[in-house]
Design a protein around this motif. Structure first.
Motif, mmCIF file in Angstrom:
data_model
loop_
_atom_site.group_PDB
_atom_site.id
_atom_site.type_symbol
_atom_site.label_atom_id
_atom_site.label_comp_id
_atom_site.label_asym_id
_atom_site.label_seq_id
_atom_site.Cartn_x
_atom_site.Cartn_y
_atom_site.Cartn_z
ATOM 1 N N VAL A 6 0.822 -1.263 -0.011
ATOM 2 C CA VAL A 6 -0.030 0.043 0.048
ATOM 3 C C VAL A 6 0.845 1.134 0.101
ATOM 4 C CG1 VAL A 6 -2.068 -1.119 1.484
ATOM 5 C CG2 VAL A 6 -0.170 -0.229 2.534
ATOM 6 N N PRO A 7 0.279 2.373 -0.386
ATOM 7 C CA PRO A 7 1.120 3.583 -0.546
ATOM 8 C C PRO A 7 1.472 4.001 0.819
ATOM 9 C CG PRO A 7 -0.876 4.071 -1.266
ATOM 10 C CD PRO A 7 -0.962 2.531 -1.105
ATOM 11 N N THR A 8 2.418 4.556 1.121
ATOM 12 C CA THR A 8 2.961 5.033 2.589
ATOM 13 C C THR A 8 3.074 6.616 2.047
ATOM 14 O OG1 THR A 8 5.310 4.746 2.012
ATOM 15 C CG2 THR A 8 4.264 2.933 3.056
ATOM 16 N N ALA A 9 3.206 7.385 3.477
ATOM 17 C CA ALA A 9 3.145 8.851 3.186
ATOM 18 C C ALA A 9 4.199 9.462 2.223
ATOM 19 C CB ALA A 9 3.354 9.422 4.631
ATOM 20 N N SER A 10 5.277 8.662 1.905
ATOM 21 C CA SER A 10 6.258 9.366 1.086
ATOM 22 C C SER A 10 6.336 8.972 -0.251
ATOM 23 C CB SER A 10 7.793 8.976 1.722
ATOM 24 O OG SER A 10 7.687 7.509 1.850
ATOM 25 N N ASP A 11 5.208 8.014 -0.767
ATOM 26 C CA ASP A 11 5.181 7.482 -2.010
ATOM 27 C C ASP A 11 4.834 8.464 -2.896
ATOM 28 O OD1 ASP A 11 6.393 4.954 -1.582
ATOM 29 O OD2 ASP A 11 4.600 4.253 -0.675
ATOM 30 N N PHE A 12 3.799 9.475 -2.696
ATOM 31 C CA PHE A 12 3.333 10.199 -3.702
ATOM 32 C C PHE A 12 3.217 11.414 -3.174
ATOM 33 C CE2 PHE A 12 1.237 5.905 -4.524
ATOM 34 C CZ PHE A 12 1.714 5.854 -5.772
ATOM 35 N N PRO A 13 4.407 12.266 -3.105
ATOM 36 C CA PRO A 13 4.424 13.363 -2.521
ATOM 37 C C PRO A 13 3.733 14.593 -3.078
ATOM 38 C CG PRO A 13 6.596 12.994 -3.560
ATOM 39 C CD PRO A 13 5.654 11.586 -3.860
ATOM 40 N N VAL A 14 3.576 14.543 -4.331
ATOM 41 C CA VAL A 14 2.956 15.720 -5.098
ATOM 42 C C VAL A 14 1.616 15.618 -5.516
ATOM 43 C CG1 VAL A 14 3.463 17.619 -6.832
ATOM 44 C CG2 VAL A 14 5.261 16.140 -6.096
ATOM 45 N N LEU A 15 0.573 16.181 -4.534
ATOM 46 C CA LEU A 15 -0.784 15.813 -4.749
ATOM 47 C C LEU A 15 -1.254 17.132 -4.406
ATOM 48 C CD1 LEU A 15 -1.381 12.589 -3.037
ATOM 49 C CD2 LEU A 15 -0.753 12.672 -5.346
ATOM 50 N N ARG A 16 -2.404 17.517 -5.099
ATOM 51 C CA ARG A 16 -3.121 18.830 -4.938
ATOM 52 C C ARG A 16 -4.574 18.520 -5.021
ATOM 53 N NH1 ARG A 16 -1.988 22.917 -8.903
ATOM 54 N NH2 ARG A 16 -1.233 21.350 -10.361
ATOM 55 N N ALA A 17 -5.228 19.316 -4.214
ATOM 56 C CA ALA A 17 -6.790 19.067 -4.406
ATOM 57 C C ALA A 17 -7.327 20.440 -4.192
ATOM 58 C CB ALA A 17 -7.300 18.102 -3.187
ATOM 59 N N VAL A 18 -8.334 20.651 -5.097
ATOM 60 C CA VAL A 18 -8.971 22.084 -5.196
ATOM 61 C C VAL A 18 -10.589 21.656 -4.872
ATOM 62 C CG1 VAL A 18 -9.545 24.002 -6.761
ATOM 63 C CG2 VAL A 18 -7.399 22.892 -6.893
ATOM 64 N N THR A 19 -10.843 22.357 -3.915
ATOM 65 C CA THR A 19 -12.369 22.124 -3.594
ATOM 66 C C THR A 19 -13.251 23.227 -4.109
ATOM 67 O OG1 THR A 19 -11.677 20.591 -1.868
ATOM 68 C CG2 THR A 19 -13.758 21.654 -1.733
ATOM 69 N N LEU A 20 -14.122 23.099 -4.664
ATOM 70 C CA LEU A 20 -14.829 24.276 -5.111
ATOM 71 C C LEU A 20 -16.341 24.152 -4.537
ATOM 72 C CD1 LEU A 20 -14.133 24.209 -9.043
ATOM 73 C CD2 LEU A 20 -12.991 25.943 -7.039
ATOM 74 N N GLU A 21 -17.132 25.399 -4.567
ATOM 75 C CA GLU A 21 -18.491 25.307 -3.843
ATOM 76 C C GLU A 21 -19.248 26.101 -4.743
ATOM 77 O OE1 GLU A 21 -18.135 25.627 0.993
ATOM 78 O OE2 GLU A 21 -16.668 26.918 -0.198
ATOM 79 N N LEU A 22 -19.261 25.833 -6.164
ATOM 80 C CA LEU A 22 -19.857 26.212 -6.973
ATOM 81 C C LEU A 22 -21.459 26.530 -7.043
ATOM 82 C CD1 LEU A 22 -17.704 25.581 -10.139
ATOM 83 C CD2 LEU A 22 -17.592 27.346 -8.681
ATOM 84 N N ARG A 23 -21.891 25.066 -7.013
ATOM 85 C CA ARG A 23 -23.440 25.065 -7.001
ATOM 86 C C ARG A 23 -24.031 23.939 -5.790
ATOM 87 N NH1 ARG A 23 -22.107 28.013 -10.143
ATOM 88 N NH2 ARG A 23 -22.512 27.927 -12.561
ATOM 89 N N PRO A 24 -24.505 24.827 -4.709
ATOM 90 C CA PRO A 24 -24.818 23.865 -3.418
ATOM 91 C C PRO A 24 -25.871 22.829 -3.801
ATOM 92 C CG PRO A 24 -25.506 26.323 -3.351
ATOM 93 C CD PRO A 24 -24.608 26.228 -4.651
ATOM 94 N N SER A 25 -26.063 21.974 -3.145
ATOM 95 C CA SER A 25 -26.983 20.993 -3.382
ATOM 96 C C SER A 25 -28.228 21.659 -3.045
ATOM 97 C CB SER A 25 -26.888 19.544 -2.496
ATOM 98 O OG SER A 25 -27.878 19.175 -2.466
ATOM 99 N N PRO A 26 -29.613 21.352 -3.816
ATOM 100 C CA PRO A 26 -30.691 21.712 -3.663
ATOM 101 C C PRO A 26 -31.532 20.979 -2.547
ATOM 102 C CG PRO A 26 -30.748 20.805 -5.457
ATOM 103 C CD PRO A 26 -29.284 20.762 -5.168
ATOM 104 N N SER A 27 -30.880 19.874 -2.345
ATOM 105 C CA SER A 27 -31.661 18.970 -1.708
ATOM 106 C C SER A 27 -31.597 18.914 0.179
ATOM 107 C CB SER A 27 -31.372 17.385 -2.200
ATOM 108 O OG SER A 27 -30.136 17.051 -1.771
ATOM 109 N N ASN A 28 -30.486 19.745 0.582
ATOM 110 C CA ASN A 28 -30.562 19.749 1.853
ATOM 111 C C ASN A 28 -30.106 21.263 2.120
ATOM 112 O OD1 ASN A 28 -27.354 20.017 2.555
ATOM 113 N ND2 ASN A 28 -27.698 18.338 0.592
#
Ligand code: FAD
Lengths: 292, 764
Positions: B683-705
């Protein structure tokens, strides 16, 4: 994954330790860093009735450099090697190889003696010991014997050690100053046992020709071994791209790895050639035209 | 009414859990110890398929410290069967797992006996002495091996087949300019939570009550199941949830041990603890993925997709467990993904083998479906000479087309539609983040011996499963707040997130809020945590309860201060009147119970969506892949805590990369699991994939809650195989290598390259 029932003793002297081993015959097992033995106990692949902990024995923890060679007490850890700043000078091949061994926690406990005695075919220390003609000192009830590394290892995870013998030290011959060398290995993740690895060195004579070539490999057979056929390709030659490719071809021919869950045999065989090419190119400080 | 300036929802507040975890003061199953506690170890079948002729436990019983050895015979004539929790299709019922093997074993790891002893070590010693006479049968390790039915009543090993779809795929394929069909597969692997399973069962024989600690995920459901099996009333059982070191779908379902350990505790009238060790974990906990697909795409020559056909084949292992056919059903349902595909047909075949049963694992079916489809899209775009980004842009569903119905792809589920979003904008953002336009020229290039590739993967991801969640809030006498919720905490930071929601509504600081979760003692009914539902459903229930509690607090304050509600404001855990008079929450709570229940019912699913992009290099000589850059862009509607969402995304990417490159449960043709240890199951360990980025957007809220939240725990994993495999394929395209099967281990890539070279040489 609990250990089988067993007793534990921690002798204070080598004599006591050997006596304890002798008393219990084949039912006692030496434990050093425990990084290979404890997993085997947890899987119940080994079930000795007594563990003889050699961790407190005196005089087995130092690295000393003398005119005769570089001596490693059996209890020297990977971390000790990493921290010993002399080694990058006096034995750069060893220092480079040991950088690949395992992960932090394991490096703090795993020992050179344990690694030699465990004799994993992909382990770095046995690979270096065989490549460099290390001499091993073994002490038993009948005294001391000294063996060359390739005589010590007799197969996959097996050595000449008798149940009542302890490996006390490993001596690497002194390293020549202008020696050409490289270590290359390939593992799925850093710190894992290598799918294949190469330790290579040779000296250069006044004409610029290689001599005294030592090519050792790990991970491609049931034990680490030198490849005399490859060494013969190098000795007496100027190390250029052609010679390197010949050596790599000879290496592929010289080994007969087995299939396992991590890689098919053909992969390891080819990988060995690639690693040897890269190692020799680095040793010779030349750039090979990349094939792909 | 509360102080708008300091709203916690939407801010990256530190997790309340962290101090506890980082200082080692978490309370996990293995930390439990009670007076008189015994320890269980389970004898698991060493062979894949066999009849049990005889079991001899006499030697084990004679060993010191052994209190009991339980086999099927001790449990009775009718061995309880583990029920289907999700989509209880009648076809699956006969394939459900008994809690212990009686006459037959069907996978390596199936429980045969339980040893209960004074210590776990003694119990394991005794396991070695149990003698079992097997009459061995042939193992079934692949599809179509029907000469050996695993179940006596069945003619073959197929548990379920169905067809589904919409539009007119036959016509679409007949009229298309271009059609391509490919076979793909994702290997069997599993989630591997850091903490293995563990339970402590305590039977109070005087009261006739059972308490089981270490439960999680769907505790109320599991209580009902356990009550039926033990012939107890639901109210006679408490399932208690403590800290949980990861779930990812596999942990917390009802497993054989969830019956066996309570059964042992009742039988012996002693507390019994069981901690799953890593070796048994790898053969006992649900495996997942293991889906193959034959996928066809029909397009116009300009790249417009006209139709899609997918045949999904899923290796379910030896039994159908609680999740039923969710894995293949979702692998089929998500084949069209975020694209406008008017004509779709899917079929599912769920077949049985002699392997560990399969269940859901983070992004079940989606990880696979996105890989299959996004790979085929790249192949089609290449064939048609269209840029792979342009091809996607052309086919992505536009905002104007939403809500977009995708009914009928799961025959037993009701209608559902992709809800809101701007799929194209998020796609463009991912291109920008990875530097698509600048780096496109690198595709397939050999630089310093390494081939470069950049890959894309688009997805939609459902979350927020219904029907309902409950919460109960209590203002304590000291003015602090206790939140009880039916959702389970599996280490994902839910305590903080629910605390934030309650804090904003009630203006009580986070450090005065205690979140209790999961245990059946807290509420009459709860629905648990799966399908990215804990915030959507549990969060909304907490919001509802907090709103009600605020009203009650205001009423009390109005009485207390003698001012009308309209003149009151809630500020920092007190109620302040316009005239300056005020009363603290603590004072109000001292005057009488202040409590409110909340609930949220909803069967409308949320659909988050996004695009992943990966830039890799491949060493064509060793097959080694390096991930140089990775970005996952996702619109989650509303991120209650952006830091937690980010952590979820990064962790999910790593887990997904494990599934692409490393994780692989390998069986031989005898049905033996060959790598049941972390030395061999990589399994991957902390040092195996150092360059990861996540961009979280809040463009369109859910209408259901009311929170506007969509599921946010799985979007980080679902497109990893898609984007990464496309990147590897792009890197190797000049060598005529196609990627169809995971995992992409160095030896496997090396083999693909070598075979392609040999094909080229032979052709020349
Ligand atoms: C996850 C993991 C990854 C690893 N990766 C690598 C790697 O990449 N490369 C690598 O080389 N190793 C690796 N190892 C093994 C590690 O280096 C071990 O520590 C080493 O091989 C054994 O040393 P030890 O001191 O722990 O020996 P122990 O485990 O204590 O003993 C091993 C064996 O040697 C015997 N023994 C030990 N010392 C003596 C002695 N002085 N005389 C006689 N017999 C003795 C014991 O009886 C036992 O049979 C890894 C281990 C783990 C757990």
């Amino acid at each position: 994954m609990k250990l089988p029932p067993l007793d534990y003793i921690c002798p204070a002297t080598l004599t006591e330790a050997i006596a304890a081993l002798a008393v219990h015959g084949g039912n006692a097992k030496v434990i050093a860093g425990g990084q290979s033995l404890v997993p085997m106990l947890a899987f119940r692949l080994a079930a000795p009735s007594v563990l003889v902990d050699i961790g407190q024995l005196p005089d087995l923890k130092s690295i000393s450099i003398s005119a005769e060679g570089i001596d490693f007490g059996a209890l020297v850890t990977w971390r000790d090697i990493e921290c010993d700043t002399r080694l990058a000078q006096v034995h750069p091949l060893l220092a480079a190889a040991i950088a690949h061994v395992a992960h932090y926690q394991i490096r703090n406990r795993g020992t050179v003696g344990g690694s030699m005695a465990h004799a994993d075919p992909a382990a770095e220390m046995p690979g270096i010991a065989v490549t460099c003609d290390a001499m091993l000192t073994i002490v038993g009830p009948n005294g001391t014997r000294i063996l060359r590394a390739d005589e010590f290892i007799t197969g996959g995870l097996s050595t000449v050690l008798e149940a009542d013998e302890i490996l006390t030290s490993i001596r690497l011959p002194l390293w020549k100053k202008a020696r050409r060398w490289a270590f290359e290995e390939f593992a799925p993740r850093h710190g894992d046992f290598a799918l294949a690895g190469v330790a290579a060195f040779y000296d250069i004579d006044a004409q610029g020709l290689a001599y005294n070539a030592h090519i050792g490999v790990i991970g491609v057979a049931d034990r680490p071994m030198r490849l005399p056929g490859v060494e013969a390709v190098l000795d007496g030659r100027r190390i250029d791209a052609d010679v390197i490719l010949q050596a790599a071809a000879a290496a592929r021919d010289a080994v007969d790895p087995a299939d396992d869950i991590h890689a098919e045999a053909a992969y390891r065989r080819d990988l060995l050639g690639v690693l040897l090419e890269r190692a020799l190119a680095r040793a010779a400080d030349i750039t090979l035209p990349e094939a792909a | 009414m509360s102080d708008a300036a300091k709203l916690l929802v939407g801010s990256a507040v530190e997790r309340m859990e962290d101090a506890r975890f980082l200082s080692g003061s978490g309370n996990f199953a293995d930390d439990l110890a009670v007076e008189g506690m015994l320890h269980a170890a389970i004898l698991r079948s060493p062979i894949a398929h066999a009849r049990i002729v005889a079991i001899d436990v006499s030697a084990a019983l004679a060993m010191p410290g052994i209190r009991s050895v339980i086999t099927a015979r001790d449990i009775g004539d009718a061995i309880p069967i583990i029920p289907l929790r999700l989509a209880p299709l009648p076809e699956f019922e006969p394939f459900c797992q008994p809690v212990i093997a009686s006459d037959k074993v069907r996978y390596v790891g199936e429980p045969i006996a339980v040893v209960v002893a004074e210590s776990r070590a003694l119990a394991e010693d005794a396991l070695e002495t149990i003698g079992i006479e097997f009459e061995s049968l042939s193992a079934v390790t692949e599809r179509g091996a029907s000469e050996t039915p695993l179940f006596d009543f069945a003619e073959d090993n197929v548990a379920l087949r169905y067809d589904a779809g919409f539009g007119d795929p036959d016509a679409a394929f007949a009229s298309a300019d271009y059609v391509r069909t490919e076979r793909f597969s994702v290997q069997r692997h599993t989630a591997l939570p850091m903490e293995t399973r563990g339970l402590l069962a305590e039977w109070n024989s005087l009261a006739g009550r059972l308490v089981v600690t270490g439960a999680t995920k769907v505790t109320f459901y599991n209580r009902r199941a356990l009550a039926r099996m033990l012939d107890l009333g639901q109210d006679d059982i408490d399932l208690i949830e403590i800290d949980v070191g990861g779930g990812f779908g596999v942990r917390g379902e009802f497993y054989p041990e969830d019956f066996l350990i309570p059964f042992a505790a009742r039988k012996l009238a002693r507390p019994v603890k069981w901690i799953e060790d890593r070796r048994e974990h790898l053969m006992a906990i649900n495996h997942s993925r293991d889906v193959a697909c034959e996928l066809s795409l029909a397009c116009r020559s300009d790249g417009m997709i006209l139709g899609l056909r997918g045949r999904v084949f899923a290796d379910m292992g030896a039994y159908i467990r609680t999740n039923g056919g969710v894995v293949p059903a979702k692998a089929a349902q998500f084949l069209p993904g975020p694209y406008r595909i008017p004509n779709v047909s899917v079929s599912v075949e769920a077949f049985m083998t002699s392997k560990t049963p399969v269940g859901t694992y983070r992004g079940p079916g989606r990880f696979e479906a996105n890989f299959f489809r996004e790979r085929l899209i790249d192949m089609a775009a290449m064939d048609l000479g269209i840029d792979v980004a342009e091809f996607r842009r052309k086919n992505l569903i536009t905002e104007q087309e939403l809500p977009y119905p995708i009914d009928g792809l799961v025959p037993y589920e009701g209608p559902t539609s992709y809800d809101t979003g701007d799929y194209v904008e998020v796609f463009e953002r991912a291109l920008k983040e990875i530097g698509w336009h600048e780096k496109r020229h690198l595709q397939g290039k050999l630089i310093d011996g390494l081939r470069h590739g950049i890959g894309l993967g688009c997805f939609v991801e459902s979350g927020g499963a219904g029907p309902k969640e409950n919460a109960a809030l209590t203002l304590e006498k000291d003015g602090s707040l206790t939140v009880a919720v039916g959702s389970s905490v599996l280490g994902q930071g839910l305590e903080t997130v629910l605390g934030q929601i309650a804090s904003d509504t009630l203006s009580i600081p986070l450090d005065r809020i205690r979140v209790l979760h999961g245990s059946t003692t807290l509420l009459d009914e709860g629905f648990g945590t799966y399908h990215s539902r804990a915030v959507v459903m549990g969060g909304s229930a907490v919001l509802d309860a907090a709103t009600r509690l605020r009203e009650r607090i205001s009423e009390q304050a109005s009485n207390h201060l003698g001012r009308p509600n309209s003149e009151l404001r809630i500020v920092n855990a007190s109620v302040v009147a316009d005239n300056g008079a005020s009363v603290s929450f603590a004072t109000l709570a001292a005057g009488g119970e202040l409590q409110a229940d909340g609930t949220f019912s909803n069967d409308v699913r949320t659909y988050s969506y996004g695009t992943h992009a990966a830039h890799v290099t491949v060493d064509p000589r060793t097959g080694a892949v390096k991930v140089l850059d990775y970005v996952a862009v996702e619109d989650v509607g509303r991120a209650i805590n952006p830091a937690i969402v980010h952590g979820q995304a990064i962790g999910a990417i790593v887990q997904g990369l494990g599934g692409v490159f490393l994780d692989h449960l390998i069986y031989d043709d005898q049905g033996q699991l060959l790598n049941a240890s972390l030395a061999d199951y990589l399994v991957p360990t902390a040092s195996d994939f150092p360059v990861l980025r996540a961009v979280t957007l809040e463009l369109r809220p859910s209408p259901s809650n009311p929170l506007g939240a969509k599921g946010a725990g799985e979007g980080g994993i679902v497109a990893v195989a898609a984007a990464t495999a496309n990147a590897v394929a792009a890197a190797l395209a000049p060598l005529n290598v196609e990627i169809r099967h995971l995992p992409l281990t160095p030896p496997r890539l090396w083999r693909l390259i070598k075979d392609a070279r040999e094909r080229a040489t032979n052709a020349a």
